[in-house]
Design a protein around this motif. Structure first.
Motif, mmCIF file in Angstrom:
data_model
loop_
_atom_site.group_PDB
_atom_site.id
_atom_site.type_symbol
_atom_site.label_atom_id
_atom_site.label_comp_id
_atom_site.label_asym_id
_atom_site.label_seq_id
_atom_site.Cartn_x
_atom_site.Cartn_y
_atom_site.Cartn_z
ATOM 1 N N THR A 1 0.829 -1.205 0.000
ATOM 2 C CA THR A 1 0.000 0.000 0.000
ATOM 3 C C THR A 1 0.865 1.257 0.000
ATOM 4 O O THR A 1 0.560 2.236 -0.690
ATOM 5 C CB THR A 1 -0.939 -0.005 1.219
ATOM 6 O OG1 THR A 1 -1.803 -1.151 1.123
ATOM 7 C CG2 THR A 1 -1.784 1.249 1.275
ATOM 8 N N ARG A 2 1.940 1.237 0.747
ATOM 9 C CA ARG A 2 2.839 2.400 0.779
ATOM 10 C C ARG A 2 3.432 2.670 -0.599
ATOM 11 O O ARG A 2 3.548 3.821 -1.029
ATOM 12 C CB ARG A 2 3.953 2.196 1.804
ATOM 13 C CG ARG A 2 4.866 3.418 1.949
ATOM 14 C CD ARG A 2 5.904 3.230 3.040
ATOM 15 N NE ARG A 2 6.787 4.386 3.117
ATOM 16 C CZ ARG A 2 6.548 5.485 3.815
ATOM 17 N NH1 ARG A 2 5.413 5.588 4.499
ATOM 18 N NH2 ARG A 2 7.403 6.476 3.823
ATOM 19 N N SER A 3 3.785 1.614 -1.325
ATOM 20 C CA SER A 3 4.365 1.804 -2.656
ATOM 21 C C SER A 3 3.358 2.433 -3.611
ATOM 22 O O SER A 3 3.719 3.217 -4.500
ATOM 23 C CB SER A 3 4.866 0.467 -3.217
ATOM 24 O OG SER A 3 3.791 -0.409 -3.547
ATOM 25 N N ILE A 4 2.077 2.105 -3.434
ATOM 26 C CA ILE A 4 1.022 2.701 -4.266
ATOM 27 C C ILE A 4 0.858 4.184 -3.932
ATOM 28 O O ILE A 4 0.741 5.033 -4.826
ATOM 29 C CB ILE A 4 -0.300 1.942 -4.061
ATOM 30 C CG1 ILE A 4 -0.198 0.537 -4.671
ATOM 31 C CG2 ILE A 4 -1.477 2.705 -4.677
ATOM 32 C CD1 ILE A 4 -1.357 -0.370 -4.325
ATOM 33 N N ILE A 5 0.869 4.504 -2.634
ATOM 34 C CA ILE A 5 0.750 5.901 -2.212
ATOM 35 C C ILE A 5 1.939 6.718 -2.715
ATOM 36 O O ILE A 5 1.784 7.884 -3.096
ATOM 37 C CB ILE A 5 0.648 5.989 -0.683
ATOM 38 C CG1 ILE A 5 -0.640 5.324 -0.199
ATOM 39 C CG2 ILE A 5 0.681 7.447 -0.219
ATOM 40 C CD1 ILE A 5 -0.768 5.245 1.309
ATOM 41 N N GLU A 6 3.109 6.112 -2.748
ATOM 42 C CA GLU A 6 4.296 6.815 -3.240
ATOM 43 C C GLU A 6 4.125 7.237 -4.697
ATOM 44 O O GLU A 6 4.482 8.354 -5.089
ATOM 45 C CB GLU A 6 5.531 5.932 -3.077
ATOM 46 C CG GLU A 6 6.002 5.800 -1.634
ATOM 47 C CD GLU A 6 7.124 4.785 -1.472
ATOM 48 O OE1 GLU A 6 7.840 4.856 -0.457
ATOM 49 O OE2 GLU A 6 7.269 3.911 -2.352
ATOM 50 N N VAL A 7 3.558 6.346 -5.515
ATOM 51 C CA VAL A 7 3.321 6.674 -6.925
ATOM 52 C C VAL A 7 2.312 7.808 -7.036
ATOM 53 O O VAL A 7 2.516 8.781 -7.772
ATOM 54 C CB VAL A 7 2.827 5.439 -7.704
ATOM 55 C CG1 VAL A 7 2.395 5.831 -9.114
ATOM 56 C CG2 VAL A 7 3.908 4.366 -7.756
ATOM 57 N N LEU A 8 1.212 7.709 -6.295
ATOM 58 C CA LEU A 8 0.184 8.739 -6.352
ATOM 59 C C LEU A 8 0.720 10.083 -5.858
ATOM 60 O O LEU A 8 0.386 11.136 -6.410
ATOM 61 C CB LEU A 8 -1.030 8.312 -5.528
ATOM 62 C CG LEU A 8 -1.785 7.075 -6.044
ATOM 63 C CD1 LEU A 8 -2.831 6.622 -5.029
ATOM 64 C CD2 LEU A 8 -2.430 7.360 -7.392
ATOM 65 N N SER A 9 1.554 10.049 -4.839
ATOM 66 C CA SER A 9 2.144 11.288 -4.323
ATOM 67 C C SER A 9 3.100 11.900 -5.333
ATOM 68 O O SER A 9 3.116 13.126 -5.551
ATOM 69 C CB SER A 9 2.877 11.014 -3.008
ATOM 70 O OG SER A 9 1.984 10.560 -2.014
ATOM 71 N N ASP A 10 3.908 11.070 -5.972
ATOM 72 C CA ASP A 10 4.834 11.563 -6.997
ATOM 73 C C ASP A 10 4.081 12.262 -8.125
ATOM 74 O O ASP A 10 4.557 13.262 -8.673
ATOM 75 C CB ASP A 10 5.651 10.410 -7.578
ATOM 76 C CG ASP A 10 6.711 9.891 -6.612
ATOM 77 O OD1 ASP A 10 6.985 10.597 -5.622
ATOM 78 O OD2 ASP A 10 7.230 8.790 -6.844
ATOM 79 N N CYS A 11 2.911 11.722 -8.442
ATOM 80 C CA CYS A 11 2.103 12.272 -9.541
ATOM 81 C C CYS A 11 1.118 13.340 -9.076
ATOM 82 O O CYS A 11 0.389 13.895 -9.907
ATOM 83 C CB CYS A 11 1.328 11.154 -10.232
ATOM 84 S SG CYS A 11 2.335 9.838 -10.927
ATOM 85 N N GLN A 12 1.099 13.594 -7.768
ATOM 86 C CA GLN A 12 0.125 14.539 -7.195
ATOM 87 C C GLN A 12 -1.304 14.158 -7.594
ATOM 88 O O GLN A 12 -2.137 14.998 -7.927
ATOM 89 C CB GLN A 12 0.447 15.971 -7.625
ATOM 90 C CG GLN A 12 1.716 16.524 -7.023
ATOM 91 C CD GLN A 12 1.636 16.613 -5.498
ATOM 92 O OE1 GLN A 12 0.821 17.341 -4.944
ATOM 93 N NE2 GLN A 12 2.488 15.856 -4.804
ATOM 94 N N HIS A 13 -1.553 12.850 -7.545
ATOM 95 C CA HIS A 13 -2.875 12.325 -7.881
ATOM 96 C C HIS A 13 -3.697 12.175 -6.604
ATOM 97 O O HIS A 13 -3.256 11.550 -5.640
ATOM 98 C CB HIS A 13 -2.745 10.968 -8.574
ATOM 99 C CG HIS A 13 -4.019 10.491 -9.195
ATOM 100 N ND1 HIS A 13 -5.141 10.162 -8.455
ATOM 101 C CD2 HIS A 13 -4.365 10.284 -10.501
ATOM 102 C CE1 HIS A 13 -6.111 9.773 -9.259
ATOM 103 N NE2 HIS A 13 -5.664 9.835 -10.512
#
Length: 387
Positions: free
Chosen positions: A178-190
């Motif tokens: 789950t943390r790895s998914i949040i990291e992607v979304l945060s990087d993309c400001q999604h």
């Protein structure tokens, strides 16, 4: 009728095949299902797509001995889900979002009422114990998500993580999926929102809080009961009620908007706690609250009745009667608009009590009005676009 019966020892299952010629039943000494400590479902009932019904039968050798022994523990196993995408779309008018991510199939929390249990039948597994012991994860979820977000056709809208199974179930302590998914979304400001009944969500405050400060993240915490015994029986491996309230407080103190989902409300079992739950969650810092009444689609109805018989036999008849009163005499209604709220006087009273308690404590209804304007589309290789 043509029967194929494999009957050996007491713990061996009997496979019974009905070819449709007769409704006669075999006279077998069926052993009752026995619950396991730390598990929600009492049995491992067959899925609706199976051709055979499996039952444990007593051949006279072990039945008496088994009465004095605890049921054997079933260990949790973790397989790989080979999904090629991670974003799931929906068109349901009952929820305020159209896309979601579920990092895991199956859930070790073992909530006996979980509406996602019937999905295990598609895998040829039981919605019972299999659902909470035979789990599957998506090891490449972060890479697949980045690939989907990189598509030029993709248009951002809030993604809700954990709509079917909990993204912070115990296995995520090690996998950190789950943390790895949040990291992607945060990087993309999604923008994203999380749904969980686990205090493990506080582990990722360092990622969630900066997004929340830009109105791009929120968390929904499920609180079913403040009664530790009831919670432990309903949701055996989920965080205890006081741990969830602590999580709400920590998230709120970090500036993260927190919604509480009182789900499910089970008349005759936890409906007496409505006002106490609302007050406790407000005190912990929640900003909004919503409720969903118990849903019993497909195999869940039998699983829930087994659970009542095992843990609350004196309340079983009353609880099931109240549930049917909210479902026009049935155990479930699948129609949009009523499946989550029910109908009739019992459902109306529950809704009115929630509305009154919400207004008393100044809480709002759940909202997913998150900011999508800052979305930065990644390239397929993981790099962010310059323009």
């Amino acid at each position: 009728m043509k029967n194929n019966i494999n009957q050996t020892h007491a713990h061996t299952r009997a496979a019974i095949f009905d070819d449709g010629w007769s409704n006669a039943k075999c006279d077998l000494n069926i052993l009752p299902s026995r619950g396991q400590k730390g598990r929600g479902a009492v049995s491992n009932i067959d899925g609706r797509f199976e051709r055979h019904i499996h039952q444990a039968v007593d051949d006279g050798w072990l039945g008496t001995l088994m009465e004095d022994q605890d049921a054997p523990r079933t260990k949790t196993t973790l397989g790989i889900d080979g999904a090629r995408s991670v974003i799931t779309r929906n068109q349901s008018p009952d929820v305020p979002f159209d896309r979601s991510i579920n990092p895991y199939r199956g859930c070790e929390h073992g909530c006996v009422y979980c509406f996602a249990r019937p999905t295990h039948a598609y895998l040829g597994l039981s919605p019972g114990l299999d659902f909470e012991t035979r789990l599957f994860w998506k090891p490449e979820a972060a890479q697949l998500l980045r690939k989907q977000l990189s598509s030029k056709a993709y248009q951002p809208a809030p993604i809700v993580i954990g709509t079917s199974t909990d993204p912070y179930q115990p296995v995520d302590r090690d996998k950190r999926l789950t943390r790895s998914i949040i990291e992607v979304l945060s990087d993309c400001q999604h923008p994203f929102s999380l749904i969980t009944k686990s205090a493990l969500v506080t582990r990722d405050i360092d990622l969630i809080a900066p997004m929340a400060a830009k109105n791009r993240a929120s968390v929904a915490v499920s609180v079913t009961s403040l009664d530790h015994r009831l919670s432990n029986l309903l949701e055996p491996r989920a965080s205890a009620p006081h741990r969830r309230l602590e999580a709400i407080r920590k998230l709120s103190d970090a500036g993260i908007p927190v919604t509480v989902l009182c789900a499910p409300i089970i008349p005759g079992l936890n409906d007496t706690e409505i006002e106490k739950i609302v007050a406790a969650c407000k005190d912990a810092g929640a900003q909004s609250i919503g409720h969903i009444v118990l849903r019993l689609p497909l195999e869940i109805a039998d699983l829930f009745e087994e659970w009542l018989e095992a843990h609350y036999p004196d309340r079983k008849a009353k609880v099931m009667s109240l549930i049917r009163q909210m479902r026009d005499g049935q155990t479930y209604q699948s129609e949009f608009g009523t499946r989550m709220r029910g109908t009739g006087p019992i459902a109306d009273l529950i809704a009115k009590r929630f509305d009154a308690a919400r207004k008393k404590h100044g809480l709002t209804n759940r909202s997913l009005n998150l900011d999508c304007s800052g979305f930065k589309r990644p390239s397929a290789n993981g790099q962010m676009s310059l323009f």
